[in-house]
Structures are given as C-alpha cells and as structure tokens.
Design a protein around this motif. Structure first.
Motif, PDB file in Angstrom:
ATOM      1  N   THR A 235      -1.295  -1.211  -0.178  1.00 43.38           N
ATOM      2  CA  THR A 235      -1.146  -0.110  -0.691  1.00 43.38           C
ATOM      3  C   THR A 235      -0.861   1.089   0.262  1.00 43.38           C
ATOM      4  O   THR A 235      -0.297   1.987  -0.083  1.00 43.38           O
ATOM      5  CB  THR A 235      -2.281   0.253  -1.778  1.00 43.38           C
TER       6      THR A 235
ATOM      7  N   PHE B  49       2.288   0.614   1.788  1.00 38.51           N
ATOM      8  CA  PHE B  49       3.477   0.939   0.833  1.00 38.51           C
ATOM      9  C   PHE B  49       3.828   2.414   0.831  1.00 38.51           C
ATOM     10  O   PHE B  49       5.074   2.817   0.734  1.00 38.51           O
ATOM     11  CB  PHE B  49       3.261   0.716  -0.515  1.00 38.51           C
TER      12      PHE B  49
ATOM     13  N   ASN C 273      10.141  -1.158  -4.018  1.00 34.63           N
ATOM     14  CA  ASN C 273      10.362  -1.654  -5.078  1.00 34.63           C
ATOM     15  C   ASN C 273       9.324  -3.153  -4.686  1.00 34.63           C
ATOM     16  O   ASN C 273       8.881  -3.399  -3.668  1.00 34.63           O
ATOM     17  CB  ASN C 273      11.663  -1.937  -5.211  1.00 34.63           C
ATOM     18  N   THR C 274       9.537  -4.141  -5.803  1.00 34.02           N
ATOM     19  CA  THR C 274       8.997  -5.390  -5.776  1.00 34.02           C
ATOM     20  C   THR C 274       9.290  -6.067  -4.672  1.00 34.02           C
ATOM     21  O   THR C 274       8.494  -6.728  -3.861  1.00 34.02           O
ATOM     22  CB  THR C 274       9.172  -6.158  -6.839  1.00 34.02           C
ATOM     23  N   GLY C 275      10.590  -6.408  -4.047  1.00 36.86           N
ATOM     24  CA  GLY C 275      11.015  -7.019  -2.880  1.00 36.86           C
ATOM     25  C   GLY C 275      10.255  -6.202  -1.504  1.00 36.86           C
ATOM     26  O   GLY C 275       9.829  -6.999  -0.949  1.00 36.86           O
TER      27      GLY C 275
ATOM     28  N   LYS D 156       7.683  -4.412  -1.520  1.00 38.85           N
ATOM     29  CA  LYS D 156       6.131  -4.780  -1.531  1.00 38.85           C
ATOM     30  C   LYS D 156       5.852  -6.186  -0.905  1.00 38.85           C
ATOM     31  O   LYS D 156       4.862  -6.357  -0.368  1.00 38.85           O
ATOM     32  CB  LYS D 156       5.690  -4.478  -2.771  1.00 38.85           C
ATOM     33  N   VAL D 157       6.423  -6.993  -1.555  1.00 40.54           N
ATOM     34  CA  VAL D 157       6.363  -8.309  -1.086  1.00 40.54           C
ATOM     35  C   VAL D 157       6.506  -8.576   0.562  1.00 40.54           C
ATOM     36  O   VAL D 157       5.773  -9.214   0.906  1.00 40.54           O
ATOM     37  CB  VAL D 157       7.240  -9.495  -1.786  1.00 40.54           C
TER      38      VAL D 157
ATOM     39  N   LEU E 270      -0.496 -10.707  -4.095  1.00 45.05           N
ATOM     40  CA  LEU E 270       0.624 -10.302  -5.205  1.00 45.05           C
ATOM     41  C   LEU E 270       0.315 -10.161  -6.475  1.00 45.05           C
ATOM     42  O   LEU E 270       0.783  -9.238  -7.065  1.00 45.05           O
ATOM     43  CB  LEU E 270       1.608 -11.207  -4.453  1.00 45.05           C
ATOM     44  N   TYR E 271      -0.645 -10.986  -6.806  1.00 43.01           N
ATOM     45  CA  TYR E 271      -1.014 -11.124  -8.137  1.00 43.01           C
ATOM     46  C   TYR E 271      -1.708  -9.669  -8.415  1.00 43.01           C
ATOM     47  O   TYR E 271      -1.570  -8.848  -9.461  1.00 43.01           O
ATOM     48  CB  TYR E 271      -1.926 -12.103  -8.696  1.00 43.01           C
TER      49      TYR E 271
ATOM     50  N   LEU F 101       0.852  -6.527  -8.413  1.00 40.89           N
ATOM     51  CA  LEU F 101       1.765  -6.579  -9.188  1.00 40.89           C
ATOM     52  C   LEU F 101       1.409  -6.491 -10.639  1.00 40.89           C
ATOM     53  O   LEU F 101       2.101  -6.197 -11.671  1.00 40.89           O
ATOM     54  CB  LEU F 101       2.774  -7.382  -8.753  1.00 40.89           C
ATOM     55  N   ALA F 102      -0.015  -7.300 -10.939  1.00 41.06           N
ATOM     56  CA  ALA F 102      -0.213  -7.598 -12.251  1.00 41.06           C
ATOM     57  C   ALA F 102      -1.565  -7.070 -12.802  1.00 41.06           C
ATOM     58  O   ALA F 102      -2.088  -7.369 -13.962  1.00 41.06           O
ATOM     59  CB  ALA F 102      -0.115  -9.041 -12.466  1.00 41.06           C
TER      60      ALA F 102
END
Length: 483
Positions: free
Chosen positions: A147, A150, A161-163, A165-166, A360-361, A364-365
């Motif tokens: 975080t 980021f 974006n998601t990519g 962040k991964v 990642l979970y 992102l979730a």
C-alpha cells in the motif's frame, strides 16, 4: 540417527570441533546452507548485541503505525492508548526468553519444540503455529508494504491499476525473499544499516507528529465501564500480537556460541523489540489525535513537509521488508520441520508464493484495516498458548537442550515420547487454545467474553492455562536428556 536435514553439511557431524573464525557458509554473500540441522560449535559466532538491530529493524514498520492509530480509532484517549502500547510491547520479554534456547541447542525453534510436542506432534505444531500463521503474517506485512509502494508509484505519475498493483507486490516480495533466501548472515549484515536508516526517517516523522499532537485528546464520547475494559483488553491483544508472533526467535540466536550469557540474549532481544515497537506504535496513536489514521499514509503526510513524502513511503516499504524477511526465513524452517525434504532456500520461495496469493486477495478483495485487526487478534488464540508452553519448558528444563539429540527422529529417540507425541505438550497447547477461544471477542464472541460483556481475555487466559497445564503434566517427568 535419522534426521530431517535438507541442507546437509559435510564435516559437521559432531557438536564440538576445533574453533574456526567464520566458515564460508556463514558469510553474507552466500546462500545459507544450514536448514533445521544442528549448528556445530566451530560455526558459532557473533555477539548478543547484534540481536538488537535484527529486532529493531523489524519493528520500525508500517503495521506498527497502523495498530497504534487503530487504538485511537477504537475509542481510547491518548494516554489510555499509550498505556496499552507499553503494556502490549512488554511481551517482548517472552520473545527474549525464547531466544535463549537458540544458543543452548544450536537449533532453530522449529526443532527445539520437539522437546515439548514430540517428533510427530511437533510436525503438526509447525504446520499450524509455525508455517500457516507465518504465511498469514507475511501476507499482512506484504500488503502493508504494497500500500505504501502504491502511493509511491502514484507520486511518480503512474496510475496504480490492478496490473501495476500486482507488479508492485511481486517486486516487494522478491526483495523480501532475497534476504530470506540468503539467510542468517545476510540478515545480520543488513539489519544494522537498515535500523539506522529507519531510525533517521522516523525521527523526522516524530518531529512532525509531536508538533501537531493534541496531548489532551479525548474522544467525543469517552468509553466507560465494561466498554472501556473491552477495548483496553482488545488493544493489548492487538499490540502484543507482534511479539507473540515470534515464537521462533531462537532462529536468529542459534548461531551464537553456547556460552553466550542468557541475560544478554534476553536483554538485547527485548530492547530491540520493545523500544522501536513502543515508539512507532505511539507515533501512530499521537498522529491519530489530529488526522484520520484510517489511511495512515495520507494522514501522516498532512503533518510532514512535502519533500519528505516519498522518503516516508520508502521507509515504510523498507521497514516492512525487514520484518517480512524474518517471517519468510522462519516460515521456510517451519516447512522443513513439518517433514518436507526441501532445501531451506526453496522452502522460503514456496512460502513467498503462498503469501503473495494471500496478499493479492487481501488488497484487492477485502478491507485492509479490518483484516489486520481481526487476524492479529485471532492469531493470539494460537500464539499465546504456544508461547506459554515453550517458555515454561525453558524454565523447567533450565534451558538445557541437547542439540544433536533433538535431531534424532527415530522411534527410539529421546523425543519420540508416545507414538511420536508428547502428551503433556499436546494437552497443554490444546487446553490453552480451547480456553483462549472461549474468551475471544474478534471475528466471533466466545461464551466467556459474552458473559463478561465483550471483554476479551483470550491472551491472559490462554497463556496462563497452557503454562499451568504444561507445568503440572511434566512435573518430574522430563524424559529428554539434559546437557
């Protein structure tokens, strides 16, 4: 003698050999060859004061800021929060106590606990209390570092974006795992400069926070009665979860000479954990009196000069890498101690893969702050009793462990006990966990916590129950040899 020694060392079959300054395998530039095998005397080196920087670097981190700020968000006054922070960090004394078993045995905690649970019982202990919880902590800390990273990426003008962040998670994980793979000597070499760099960065943070802190802060609706006690208990548990998570502290002291004074090992470990742990948590609490610490990065940047923003984020990432490298290292040893014949370096990478997936979970979730609070409080149900059994064994055994004997996994070995399980350790741990689970109030409310109006006594109840049970069940019955 049949031992699970995935990283065999030629010429290290005996425990006492001619002293040697420091073997090639103990150099920072080489991947550590030792796994859970015994460290012979001629490979023992270092001084206990080196443990200070190991634990200090691991405790100047983002997660400590989060937990410190969370205490104010939970409804405590500033001075109540500071009292909770000091109380919770006193549990570093127990981490220090566990550390003294490392030099005595020349083995990591994951092997020493065979004395408590038996060869087979210890595999189960390492699978749950060792490996699974370590991977969960790895994921939480990796999420914390990510975080901050980021925000750093956003400052550079790149949309997170998601990519992206991964990719960021993968990079931070790779840096962390590199330290864990190189192992003990690399940790000892890197952590002093890391400690100095982080101390300098957080000194700037401290100046900015102190200038704005509301030292008379009281929430709009102060807690009283049972509600207050419930939050105080939950707060201590939250803060204590950090030192309690290091039931593997002997992993980092096992290379010290067996003649190293126990009080020095306890003292340097305690100071290395307590001082920065209390200081950084306190900064989080102090900042929370004037800014919204639900987003610690954004909140702190309001109190600091603009030029320091990127440096703060770098410090947060570095501090979290430091703590996670220790976690990854111990998780790798735990995976070996489960009985999987894999080199330590590869086991660290396997742990990292699992942790990245969980991270990642979590990012992102789910909600990060809620996840941190719930997981840290819930793991105490397991970690408190496990630490109590370990500490009680050290006291009752007077820290006398036979390292080579601990390597014996055969049915006739001294730590086979009954069918590979020491009933005393297994029953004490089970009893402590059961009582602790009845007293918890986090993801669910146990019946005892409910009867007490929500006051969570899982930590003290689990510690005391496990320690008393183990002491009673092993009274005069130690079957393991002493050196």
């Amino acid at each position: 003698m049949a031992s699970t020694i995935p990283d065999p060392q030629p010429g290290t079959g005996t425990a006492r050999e001619t002293p040697h300054p420091q073997p090639p395998s103990g150099r920072a530039g080489r991947v550590e060859a030792h796994g859970i095998d015994h460290i012979p005397d001629h490979e023992r080196h270092g001084r206990p004061r080196q443990l200070f920087s190991v634990w200090a670097a691991a405790n100047v981190n983002y997660l400590s800021l989060v937990t410190g700020g969370a205490l104010i968000l939970m409804g405590l006054t500033l001075w109540q929060a500071l009292a909770v922070i000091v109380t919770g960090n006193l549990f570093w004394l127990l981490t220090g106590l566990l550390s003294i078993s490392g030099p005595a045995a020349g083995a990591p905690s994951e092997v020493i606990t065979r004395a408590m649970y038996g060869v087979r019982g210890n595999r189960v202990n390492n699978a749950v209390v060792g490996w699974l919880i370590s991977v969960c902590y790895f994921a939480l800390n990796l999420a914390a570092a990510a975080t901050a990273a980021f925000a750093l990426v956003e400052m550079a003008g790149i949309t997170a974006n998601t990519g992206v962040k991964v990719a960021v998670v993968m990079v931070v994980a790779a840096l962390t795992l590199a330290i864990g793979v190189y192992g003990h000597a690399m940790i000892m070499k890197l952590y002093l400069p890391i400690t100095l760099a982080l101390t300098a960065a957080f000194a700037v943070v401290a100046v900015g926070v102190f200038r704005h802190t509301d030292f008379s802060y009281v929430p709009a609706e102060p807690l009283t009665g049972t509600d207050l006690w419930a939050v105080l208990a939950a707060g201590v548990t939250l803060i204590a979860s950090a030192p309690l998570s290091y039931t593997t502290s002997a992993d980092f002291s096992r290379y010290l000479p067996r003649t190293t004074p126990a009080r020095s090992v306890v003292g340097w470990t305690f100071l290395g954990g307590f001082l920065p742990g209390a200081a950084v948590c306190s900064l989080g609490a102090l900042a929370a009196t004037v800014v919204d610490m639900t987003d610690p990065q954004a909140g702190l940047r309001q109190l600091l000069p603009d030029w320091f923003g990127p440096l703060l984020l770098l410090a947060l990432v570095l501090g979290t890498i430091a703590i996670n490298a220790l976690t990854a290292y111990s998780a790798g040893l735990a995976l070996q101690a489960v009985g999987i014949r894999i080199r330590r370096s590869l086991s660290v990478l396997a742990d990292g893969t699992a942790a990245v997936a969980l991270t990642l979970y979590g990012l992102l979730a789910s909600d990060f702050l809620d996840t941190v609070s719930n997981v840290l409080q819930l793991t105490v149900v397991l970690l408190g009793p496990a630490l109590a059994v370990y500490a009680t064994d050290i006291v009752l055994r007077r820290n006398r462990y036979d390292g080579p004997a601990l390597m014996d996994e055969t049915p006739g070995g001294p730590f086979w006990y009954t069918a590979g399980v020491n009933p005393a350790g297994a029953l004490a741990l089970a009893g402590g966990v059961t009582v602790s689970a009845l007293c918890v109030n986090t993801l669910y409310t146990g019946p005892i916590a409910r009867a007490l109006g929500g006051v969570d006594l899982a930590l003290p109840a689990g510690l005391v129950t496990a320690a008393l049970l183990y002491a009673l069940l092993t009274r005069g019955k130690f079957r393991a040899p002493t050196a």
